[in-house]
Design a protein around this motif. Structure first.
Motif, PDB file in Angstrom:
ATOM      1  N   PHE A   1       4.991   8.105   5.791  1.00 58.45           N
ATOM      2  CA  PHE A   1       3.960   8.795   6.544  1.00 58.45           C
ATOM      3  C   PHE A   1       2.866   9.415   5.681  1.00 58.45           C
ATOM      4  N   GLY A   2       2.895   9.108   4.356  1.00 61.68           N
ATOM      5  CA  GLY A   2       1.839   9.641   3.514  1.00 61.68           C
ATOM      6  C   GLY A   2       0.484   9.203   4.028  1.00 61.68           C
ATOM      7  N   GLY A   3      -0.409  10.130   4.303  1.00 63.40           N
ATOM      8  CA  GLY A   3      -1.730   9.787   4.803  1.00 63.40           C
ATOM      9  C   GLY A   3      -1.766   9.526   6.283  1.00 63.40           C
ATOM     10  N   LEU A   4      -0.707   9.870   7.035  1.00 59.87           N
ATOM     11  CA  LEU A   4      -0.701   9.638   8.477  1.00 59.87           C
ATOM     12  C   LEU A   4      -1.830  10.394   9.154  1.00 59.87           C
ATOM     13  N   PHE A   5      -2.024  11.676   8.793  1.00 63.42           N
ATOM     14  CA  PHE A   5      -3.077  12.477   9.409  1.00 63.42           C
ATOM     15  C   PHE A   5      -4.389  12.292   8.669  1.00 63.42           C
ATOM     16  N   ASN A   6      -5.440  12.201   9.421  1.00 65.69           N
ATOM     17  CA  ASN A   6      -6.765  12.033   8.839  1.00 65.69           C
ATOM     18  C   ASN A   6      -7.242  13.360   8.271  1.00 65.69           C
ATOM     19  N   ARG A   7      -7.509  13.404   6.998  1.00 63.90           N
ATOM     20  CA  ARG A   7      -7.928  14.656   6.375  1.00 63.90           C
ATOM     21  C   ARG A   7      -9.389  14.588   5.945  1.00 63.90           C
ATOM     22  N   GLY A   8     -10.161  13.771   6.632  1.00 65.32           N
ATOM     23  CA  GLY A   8     -11.590  13.731   6.342  1.00 65.32           C
ATOM     24  C   GLY A   8     -11.943  12.814   5.209  1.00 65.32           C
ATOM     25  N   GLY A   9     -11.045  11.915   4.825  1.00 66.40           N
ATOM     26  CA  GLY A   9     -11.345  10.934   3.786  1.00 66.40           C
ATOM     27  C   GLY A   9     -10.895  11.397   2.436  1.00 66.40           C
ATOM     28  N   PRO A  10     -10.781  10.499   1.495  1.00 64.73           N
ATOM     29  CA  PRO A  10     -10.304  10.821   0.168  1.00 64.73           C
ATOM     30  C   PRO A  10     -11.302  11.682  -0.587  1.00 64.73           C
ATOM     31  N   GLY A  11     -10.759  12.493  -1.444  1.00 65.08           N
ATOM     32  CA  GLY A  11     -11.611  13.359  -2.244  1.00 65.08           C
ATOM     33  C   GLY A  11     -12.150  12.642  -3.445  1.00 65.08           C
ATOM     34  N   PRO A  12     -12.972  13.323  -4.239  1.00 68.23           N
ATOM     35  CA  PRO A  12     -13.601  12.680  -5.392  1.00 68.23           C
ATOM     36  C   PRO A  12     -12.615  12.281  -6.466  1.00 68.23           C
ATOM     37  N   GLY A  13     -11.417  12.887  -6.440  1.00 67.44           N
ATOM     38  CA  GLY A  13     -10.442  12.564  -7.483  1.00 67.44           C
ATOM     39  C   GLY A  13      -9.527  11.423  -7.111  1.00 67.44           C
ATOM     40  N   THR A  14      -9.846  10.716  -6.027  1.00 64.20           N
ATOM     41  CA  THR A  14      -8.963   9.645  -5.567  1.00 64.20           C
ATOM     42  C   THR A  14      -8.848   8.543  -6.618  1.00 64.20           C
ATOM     43  N   ARG A  15      -7.640   8.069  -6.816  1.00 66.16           N
ATOM     44  CA  ARG A  15      -7.422   6.948  -7.733  1.00 66.16           C
ATOM     45  C   ARG A  15      -6.467   5.962  -7.081  1.00 66.16           C
ATOM     46  N   THR A  16      -6.438   4.759  -7.615  1.00 65.72           N
ATOM     47  CA  THR A  16      -5.522   3.766  -7.063  1.00 65.72           C
ATOM     48  C   THR A  16      -4.090   4.207  -7.306  1.00 65.72           C
ATOM     49  N   GLN A  17      -3.224   3.925  -6.343  1.00 65.13           N
ATOM     50  CA  GLN A  17      -1.859   4.404  -6.389  1.00 65.13           C
ATOM     51  C   GLN A  17      -0.895   3.302  -6.816  1.00 65.13           C
ATOM     52  N   PRO A  18       0.255   3.673  -7.389  1.00 66.07           N
ATOM     53  CA  PRO A  18       1.284   2.670  -7.681  1.00 66.07           C
ATOM     54  C   PRO A  18       1.730   1.991  -6.390  1.00 66.07           C
ATOM     55  N   ARG A  19       2.108   0.741  -6.520  1.00 68.60           N
ATOM     56  CA  ARG A  19       2.497  -0.035  -5.345  1.00 68.60           C
ATOM     57  C   ARG A  19       3.881  -0.639  -5.551  1.00 68.60           C
ATOM     58  N   ARG A  20       4.759  -0.364  -4.626  1.00 69.21           N
ATOM     59  CA  ARG A  20       6.139  -0.841  -4.719  1.00 69.21           C
ATOM     60  C   ARG A  20       6.190  -2.355  -4.528  1.00 69.21           C
ATOM     61  N   GLY A  21       7.066  -3.012  -5.281  1.00 68.92           N
ATOM     62  CA  GLY A  21       7.230  -4.451  -5.156  1.00 68.92           C
ATOM     63  C   GLY A  21       7.918  -4.833  -3.855  1.00 68.92           C
ATOM     64  N   GLN A  22       7.737  -6.078  -3.443  1.00 68.03           N
ATOM     65  CA  GLN A  22       8.354  -6.552  -2.213  1.00 68.03           C
ATOM     66  C   GLN A  22       9.859  -6.716  -2.368  1.00 68.03           C
ATOM     67  N   ASP A  23      10.555  -6.583  -1.254  1.00 71.14           N
ATOM     68  CA  ASP A  23      11.972  -6.909  -1.221  1.00 71.14           C
ATOM     69  C   ASP A  23      12.123  -8.426  -1.142  1.00 71.14           C
ATOM     70  N   ILE A  24      13.239  -8.926  -1.628  1.00 78.48           N
ATOM     71  CA  ILE A  24      13.515 -10.363  -1.617  1.00 78.48           C
ATOM     72  C   ILE A  24      14.824 -10.606  -0.872  1.00 78.48           C
ATOM     73  N   ASP A  25      14.808 -11.563   0.025  1.00 82.84           N
ATOM     74  CA  ASP A  25      16.016 -11.984   0.734  1.00 82.84           C
ATOM     75  C   ASP A  25      16.473 -13.326   0.196  1.00 82.84           C
ATOM     76  N   THR A  26      17.750 -13.444  -0.080  1.00 81.55           N
ATOM     77  CA  THR A  26      18.299 -14.711  -0.532  1.00 81.55           C
ATOM     78  C   THR A  26      19.719 -14.854   0.007  1.00 81.55           C
ATOM     79  N   GLU A  27      20.313 -16.024  -0.184  1.00 77.92           N
ATOM     80  CA  GLU A  27      21.661 -16.295   0.305  1.00 77.92           C
ATOM     81  C   GLU A  27      22.481 -16.936  -0.802  1.00 77.92           C
ATOM     82  N   VAL A  28      23.796 -16.767  -0.700  1.00 79.78           N
ATOM     83  CA  VAL A  28      24.699 -17.376  -1.663  1.00 79.78           C
ATOM     84  C   VAL A  28      25.989 -17.764  -0.931  1.00 79.78           C
ATOM     85  N   THR A  29      26.573 -18.878  -1.328  1.00 85.36           N
ATOM     86  CA  THR A  29      27.838 -19.326  -0.742  1.00 85.36           C
ATOM     87  C   THR A  29      28.943 -19.224  -1.786  1.00 85.36           C
TER      88      THR A  29
END
Length: 397
Positions: free
Chosen positions: A127-155
């Motif tokens: 929910f980070g950023g769920l509420f509108n706070r009037g837009g990002p401030g001047p100190g806004t920077r790009t944020q770390p981004r979590r990698g995707q989950d991977i689904d696989t199968e094994v027999t």
């Protein structure tokens, strides 16, 4: 998964369980549905495949006590019947972030898992950023981004599932493009997206004085735009990569069980954590042994004389030497005996039991001395009628 999806999806309805369902009830419902809609049982059925993914996603949330608690809290606050802010103009936009309440500070960020199970940072991340706070401030920077989950199968073979095994898994996933070092720009100098100012998210008005957030359509949630797109990844900063890793499957795993390996999914971006790896296990049948929970099962044929007079019977085990069981006189067909500690490995390291079911073997051809002995036995027991009580009970009913 978007904030809107997380709030509005009714995972209890997906699994067909009530909101107060126990962990055992949720597990039972998931296994039943997973068997019904598994892709292996529905070849070429796209609807069944989508349903299976939906069921797996629901189990990821409800099957994890921490995620389930976060999900229930979120739906209580913002789902049907939950909290609703006043109309626009009654107090303006809100000047707080749910990250302050649940995640120890705003997370913002463009990240999140590509599939179910991507709520590693707690509800504040969702929910980070769920509420509108009037837009990002001047100190806004790009944020770390979590990698995707991977689904696989094994027999696994039956024995590997009981004892555990280390298996090689070859996986293909999205990872930072090596040609541009994950920037998406062939020169390695992308610019901050002017639409979302580097957050990777844009506000979407929903009335009531607050806004929900969606991935930025211009930068696709990355927060960066490549002026000179990399020829390899097309400016996305991500490229397909294959890797083989040795994965340890724990002892005692059952058929259709889904195992989560934290941090073994696709790599993150800009210092973000890796996603998780989900392995669905399929177990081949064994020609002799079966399984019932933590116990193994086996059916052992015995002769008529062993069942009638008693004796000692040697019984095979899955991996160790045979065991000898004492058969009491008058043992009926179908009786089950127990060889303790000869079953599957439990989570605490101990073993279940081997359940031995007796099956009285009747010969097809009886000749010579054996026939003479049986004829003598029939004459000796001619006055006994094993069905007498059956007919008496039928008359009295």
């Amino acid at each position: 998964m978007s904030t809107k999806d997380f709030i509005e999806k009714d995972y209890y309805k997906v699994l067909g369980v009530p909101k107060d369902a126990t962990e055992a009830e949720i597990k039972k419902a998931y296994r039943k549905l997973a068997r019904e809609f598994h892709p292996d049982a529905n070849k070429g059925n796209a609807k069944a495949e989508d349903r299976f993914k939906e069921i797996s996603e629901a189990n990821d949330i409800l099957g994890d006590p921490k995620k389930r608690k976060e999900y229930d809290e979120a739906r209580t606050l913002f789902g049907n019947g939950g909290y609703r802010p006043g109309p626009a103009g009654s107090g303006g936009s809100f000047n707080f972030d749910l990250g302050d309440l649940f995640g120890g500070g705003p997370q913002g960020g463009a990240g999140g898992a590509g599939q179910a199970g991507g709520f590693g940072g707690g509800i504040g991340d969702v929910f980070g950023g769920l509420f509108n706070r009037g837009g990002p401030g001047p100190g806004t920077r790009t944020q770390p981004r979590r990698g995707q989950d991977i689904d696989t199968e094994v027999t696994l073979s039956f024995t590997e599932a009981v004892d555990g095994a280390t298996v090689p898994l070859r996986m293909t996933s999205q990872s930072p493009c090596k040609a541009c070092s994950g920037t998406g720009d062939k020169n390695g100098t992308p610019r901050v997206c002017p639409t979302c100012v580097g957050t990777g998210q844009v506000a979407r008005g929903s009335g009531g004085g607050f806004s929900l957030t969606d991935p930025c359509p211009d930068c696709k949630g990355r927060g960066l735009i490549a002026e000179h797109a990399c020829a390899v990844c097309g400016g996305s900063g991500r490229a397909k990569s294959s890797r083989t890793m040795q994965v340890r499957i724990p002892a005692g795993v059952s058929d259709s069980q889904r195992i989560r390996l934290r941090g073994k999914g696709a790599p993150g971006e800009r210092g973000g954590p890796a996603g998780d790896l989900y392995v669905t296990v399929h177990v081949d049948a064994h020609p002799v042994f079966g399984r019932k929970g933590d116990n193994l099962t086996v059916t052992v044929p015995v002769t008529f004389t062993e069942a009638a007079l008693g004796g000692e019977v040697r019984v095979p085990t899955l991996a160790g030497p045979p065991v000898t069981l004492k058969l009491p006189p008058g043992t009926p067909n179908g009786r089950t005996m127990r060889a303790r500690g000869k079953g599957a490995v439990r989570k605490d390291g101990s073993r279940g039991d081997l359940l031995v079911t007796v099956e009285v073997s009747v010969p097809k051809d009886v000749t010579g001395k054996a026939r003479d002995a049986l004829e003598a036995y029939r004459e000796a027991t001619a006055e006994e009628d094993p069905r007498a009580e059956l007919f008496e009970a039928a008359k009295g009913a």
